[in-house]
Design a protein around this motif. Structure first.
Motif, PDB file in Angstrom:
ATOM      1  N   LEU A  46      -1.605 -16.375   8.376  1.00 17.47           N
ATOM      2  CA  LEU A  46      -2.077 -16.915   7.103  1.00 17.47           C
ATOM      3  C   LEU A  46      -0.931 -17.690   6.457  1.00 17.47           C
ATOM      4  O   LEU A  46       0.246 -17.481   6.787  1.00 17.47           O
ATOM      5  N   LEU A  47      -1.261 -18.548   5.523  1.00 17.19           N
ATOM      6  CA  LEU A  47      -0.214 -19.242   4.780  1.00 17.19           C
ATOM      7  C   LEU A  47       0.706 -18.207   4.140  1.00 17.19           C
ATOM      8  O   LEU A  47       0.235 -17.151   3.686  1.00 17.19           O
ATOM      9  N   PRO A  48       2.016 -18.478   4.067  1.00 17.41           N
ATOM     10  CA  PRO A  48       2.950 -17.489   3.524  1.00 17.41           C
ATOM     11  C   PRO A  48       2.598 -16.989   2.125  1.00 17.41           C
ATOM     12  O   PRO A  48       2.808 -15.812   1.831  1.00 17.41           O
ATOM     13  N   ASP A  49       2.035 -17.835   1.273  1.00 18.19           N
ATOM     14  CA  ASP A  49       1.696 -17.358  -0.071  1.00 18.19           C
ATOM     15  C   ASP A  49       0.383 -16.572  -0.095  1.00 18.19           C
ATOM     16  O   ASP A  49      -0.006 -16.038  -1.119  1.00 18.19           O
ATOM     17  N   HIS A  50      -0.296 -16.472   1.052  1.00 17.47           N
ATOM     18  CA  HIS A  50      -1.531 -15.689   1.137  1.00 17.47           C
ATOM     19  C   HIS A  50      -1.300 -14.287   1.681  1.00 17.47           C
ATOM     20  O   HIS A  50      -2.226 -13.491   1.699  1.00 17.47           O
ATOM     21  N   ARG A  51      -0.080 -13.984   2.139  1.00 20.42           N
ATOM     22  CA  ARG A  51       0.169 -12.664   2.712  1.00 20.42           C
ATOM     23  C   ARG A  51       1.619 -12.235   2.552  1.00 20.42           C
ATOM     24  O   ARG A  51       2.536 -13.043   2.581  1.00 20.42           O
ATOM     25  N   THR A  52       1.778 -10.932   2.337  1.00 16.08           N
ATOM     26  CA  THR A  52       3.086 -10.280   2.365  1.00 16.08           C
ATOM     27  C   THR A  52       2.898  -9.032   3.205  1.00 16.08           C
ATOM     28  O   THR A  52       2.030  -8.207   2.906  1.00 16.08           O
ATOM     29  N   ILE A  53       3.683  -8.895   4.273  1.00 14.34           N
ATOM     30  CA  ILE A  53       3.549  -7.760   5.173  1.00 14.34           C
ATOM     31  C   ILE A  53       4.783  -6.881   5.023  1.00 14.34           C
ATOM     32  O   ILE A  53       5.904  -7.367   5.096  1.00 14.34           O
ATOM     33  N   VAL A  54       4.537  -5.585   4.804  1.00 13.06           N
ATOM     34  CA  VAL A  54       5.626  -4.619   4.658  1.00 13.06           C
ATOM     35  C   VAL A  54       5.388  -3.466   5.629  1.00 13.06           C
ATOM     36  O   VAL A  54       4.332  -3.362   6.246  1.00 13.06           O
ATOM     37  N   ALA A  55       6.365  -2.597   5.740  1.00  8.66           N
ATOM     38  CA  ALA A  55       6.277  -1.460   6.659  1.00  8.66           C
ATOM     39  C   ALA A  55       5.218  -0.456   6.213  1.00  8.66           C
ATOM     40  O   ALA A  55       5.006  -0.232   5.020  1.00  8.66           O
TER      41      ALA A  55
ATOM     42  N   ARG B   5      -0.021   6.163  -4.337  1.00  8.15           N
ATOM     43  CA  ARG B   5       0.290   6.760  -5.647  1.00  8.15           C
ATOM     44  C   ARG B   5       0.222   5.717  -6.750  1.00  8.15           C
ATOM     45  O   ARG B   5      -0.280   5.979  -7.836  1.00  8.15           O
ATOM     46  N   ASP B   6       0.744   4.523  -6.464  1.00  9.14           N
ATOM     47  CA  ASP B   6       0.710   3.460  -7.459  1.00  9.14           C
ATOM     48  C   ASP B   6      -0.735   3.066  -7.777  1.00  9.14           C
ATOM     49  O   ASP B   6      -1.126   2.965  -8.935  1.00  9.14           O
ATOM     50  N   VAL B   7      -1.536   2.857  -6.736  1.00  5.59           N
ATOM     51  CA  VAL B   7      -2.925   2.429  -6.922  1.00  5.59           C
ATOM     52  C   VAL B   7      -3.739   3.490  -7.664  1.00  5.59           C
ATOM     53  O   VAL B   7      -4.703   3.157  -8.352  1.00  5.59           O
TER      54      VAL B   7
ATOM     55  N   GLU C  58      -2.116  -8.019 -12.110  1.00  5.38           N
ATOM     56  CA  GLU C  58      -0.713  -7.817 -12.501  1.00  5.38           C
ATOM     57  C   GLU C  58      -0.100  -6.636 -11.749  1.00  5.38           C
ATOM     58  O   GLU C  58       1.018  -6.724 -11.246  1.00  5.38           O
ATOM     59  N   LYS C  59      -0.831  -5.535 -11.667  1.00 11.23           N
ATOM     60  CA  LYS C  59      -0.320  -4.360 -10.959  1.00 11.23           C
ATOM     61  C   LYS C  59      -0.181  -4.626  -9.466  1.00 11.23           C
ATOM     62  O   LYS C  59       0.784  -4.194  -8.836  1.00 11.23           O
ATOM     63  N   PHE C  60      -1.132  -5.351  -8.880  1.00 13.43           N
ATOM     64  CA  PHE C  60      -1.067  -5.739  -7.477  1.00 13.43           C
ATOM     65  C   PHE C  60       0.205  -6.547  -7.214  1.00 13.43           C
ATOM     66  O   PHE C  60       0.958  -6.267  -6.277  1.00 13.43           O
ATOM     67  N   GLU C  61       0.436  -7.572  -8.036  1.00 13.50           N
ATOM     68  CA  GLU C  61       1.599  -8.446  -7.839  1.00 13.50           C
ATOM     69  C   GLU C  61       2.905  -7.680  -8.019  1.00 13.50           C
ATOM     70  O   GLU C  61       3.866  -7.893  -7.276  1.00 13.50           O
ATOM     71  N   ALA C  62       2.957  -6.776  -9.002  1.00 14.17           N
ATOM     72  CA  ALA C  62       4.170  -5.982  -9.222  1.00 14.17           C
ATOM     73  C   ALA C  62       4.431  -5.053  -8.039  1.00 14.17           C
ATOM     74  O   ALA C  62       5.572  -4.930  -7.567  1.00 14.17           O
ATOM     75  N   LEU C  63       3.387  -4.430  -7.519  1.00 12.30           N
ATOM     76  CA  LEU C  63       3.532  -3.538  -6.365  1.00 12.30           C
ATOM     77  C   LEU C  63       3.953  -4.319  -5.130  1.00 12.30           C
ATOM     78  O   LEU C  63       4.843  -3.901  -4.383  1.00 12.30           O
ATOM     79  N   ARG C  64       3.347  -5.468  -4.921  1.00 11.40           N
ATOM     80  CA  ARG C  64       3.713  -6.316  -3.776  1.00 11.40           C
ATOM     81  C   ARG C  64       5.187  -6.703  -3.864  1.00 11.40           C
ATOM     82  O   ARG C  64       5.917  -6.620  -2.874  1.00 11.40           O
ATOM     83  N   ALA C  65       5.646  -7.084  -5.030  1.00 10.14           N
ATOM     84  CA  ALA C  65       7.049  -7.477  -5.203  1.00 10.14           C
ATOM     85  C   ALA C  65       7.983  -6.292  -4.957  1.00 10.14           C
ATOM     86  O   ALA C  65       8.995  -6.429  -4.264  1.00 10.14           O
ATOM     87  N   ARG C  66       7.649  -5.121  -5.501  1.00  7.31           N
ATOM     88  CA  ARG C  66       8.489  -3.932  -5.282  1.00  7.31           C
ATOM     89  C   ARG C  66       8.571  -3.570  -3.807  1.00  7.31           C
ATOM     90  O   ARG C  66       9.652  -3.313  -3.280  1.00  7.31           O
ATOM     91  N   CYS C  67       7.439  -3.549  -3.125  1.00  8.32           N
ATOM     92  CA  CYS C  67       7.437  -3.170  -1.704  1.00  8.32           C
ATOM     93  C   CYS C  67       8.210  -4.173  -0.853  1.00  8.32           C
ATOM     94  O   CYS C  67       8.950  -3.780   0.049  1.00  8.32           O
ATOM     95  N   SER C  68       8.088  -5.454  -1.147  1.00  6.86           N
ATOM     96  CA  SER C  68       8.795  -6.449  -0.339  1.00  6.86           C
ATOM     97  C   SER C  68      10.297  -6.428  -0.610  1.00  6.86           C
ATOM     98  O   SER C  68      11.088  -6.716   0.280  1.00  6.86           O
ATOM     99  N   ARG C  69      10.710  -6.034  -1.811  1.00  9.36           N
ATOM    100  CA  ARG C  69      12.145  -5.921  -2.122  1.00  9.36           C
ATOM    101  C   ARG C  69      12.771  -4.684  -1.504  1.00  9.36           C
ATOM    102  O   ARG C  69      13.944  -4.667  -1.183  1.00  9.36           O
TER     103      ARG C  69
ATOM    104  N   PRO D 230      12.312  -1.709   4.636  1.00  5.47           N
ATOM    105  CA  PRO D 230      11.561  -0.773   5.466  1.00  5.47           C
ATOM    106  C   PRO D 230      11.375   0.614   4.857  1.00  5.47           C
ATOM    107  O   PRO D 230      10.402   1.269   5.117  1.00  5.47           O
ATOM    108  N   GLN D 231      12.307   1.093   4.052  1.00  9.93           N
ATOM    109  CA  GLN D 231      12.185   2.448   3.492  1.00  9.93           C
ATOM    110  C   GLN D 231      11.857   2.352   2.016  1.00  9.93           C
ATOM    111  O   GLN D 231      12.665   1.885   1.224  1.00  9.93           O
ATOM    112  N   PRO D 232      10.655   2.783   1.614  1.00  7.77           N
ATOM    113  CA  PRO D 232      10.310   2.747   0.200  1.00  7.77           C
ATOM    114  C   PRO D 232      11.203   3.662  -0.622  1.00  7.77           C
ATOM    115  O   PRO D 232      11.595   4.725  -0.156  1.00  7.77           O
ATOM    116  N   LEU D 233      11.511   3.241  -1.822  1.00  3.86           N
ATOM    117  CA  LEU D 233      12.307   4.060  -2.730  1.00  3.86           C
ATOM    118  C   LEU D 233      11.494   5.256  -3.186  1.00  3.86           C
ATOM    119  O   LEU D 233      10.292   5.171  -3.392  1.00  3.86           O
ATOM    120  N   GLY D 234      12.154   6.402  -3.339  1.00  6.51           N
ATOM    121  CA  GLY D 234      11.496   7.585  -3.840  1.00  6.51           C
ATOM    122  C   GLY D 234      10.724   8.358  -2.789  1.00  6.51           C
ATOM    123  O   GLY D 234      10.106   9.357  -3.085  1.00  6.51           O
TER     124      GLY D 234
END
Length: 192
Positions: free
Chosen positions: A45-54, A63-65, A162-173, A176-180
């Motif tokens: 997909l176009l890069p702005d259409h997808r973000t893939i994380v571990a 938990r966030d959702v 807004e919550k989706f975008e914030a979660l996507r940004a946190r996970c991509s930053r 591989p190992q989620p914080l917490g």
């Protein structure tokens, strides 16, 4: 990457070209038509259409959702598409499973250790913007999906976007190992 009967590459690139012409197709259907895994279509997909994380992010994401209110939970197999408007209950991760409490609308367990990748998808569907979180197993197929809800005018609920975008940004930053999550003994995963 494989080769189809016409001798063309089948790593999802042709499916991506088809997405450009007809963005309303389901990712699973495009993958079947091209003889590739659904994750291969997502990767193309176009890069702005997808973000893939571990996949190791699954417990953190769930938990966030759980704080988003009502979402659309989708299970999509070759034979059935089931959709549940529901609130994701807060659960716990233990022994390789993400467990939902028994006294909530969704009960049961997700074998989160089988989740290799999580994709945050932002793409048009049926002429409308859509946002989903899709959880992929090691075979490159979708385990389940969570969609941002729509309001009475069929527009995405702004607070959930807004919550989706914030979660996507946190996970991509976080890589591989989620914080917490380290304190729960959850394994590390590779970012796609």
């Amino acid at each position: 990457m494989g080769v189809n009967n016409a001798g063309t590459r089948t790593n999802g690139v042709h499916a991506t070209a088809k997405l450009g012409m007809s963005p309303d197709g389901t990712l699973e259907q495009l993958a079947r038509e091209q003889g590739v895994r659904t994750i291969d279509v997502v990767r193309n997909l176009l890069p702005d259409h997808r973000t893939i994380v571990a996949g190791g992010h699954l417990p953190h994401i769930m938990r966030d959702v759980s704080s988003w209110g009502e979402i659309l939970l989708v299970i999509h197999t070759p034979d059935v598409v089931l959709e549940w408007p529901t609130q994701i209950p807060a659960g716990t991760a233990s022994n390789g499973y993400f467990r939902f409490p028994g006294d909530t609308p969704i009960g049961g367990n997700i074998r989160w250790e089988n989740c290799l990748h999580v994709a945050f998808i932002c793409r048009p569907f049926l002429d409308r913007a859509s946002r989903s979180i899709q959880f992929f197993n090691a075979g490159g197929e979708v385990m389940f999906k969570i969609f941002v809800m729509r309001d009475g005018q069929r527009n995405l609920v702004p607070e959930q976007v807004e919550k989706f975008e914030a979660l996507r940004a946190r996970c991509s930053r976080q890589g591989p190992q989620p914080l917490g999550i380290e304190d729960e003994g959850l394994p590390r995963g590779d970012v796609a």
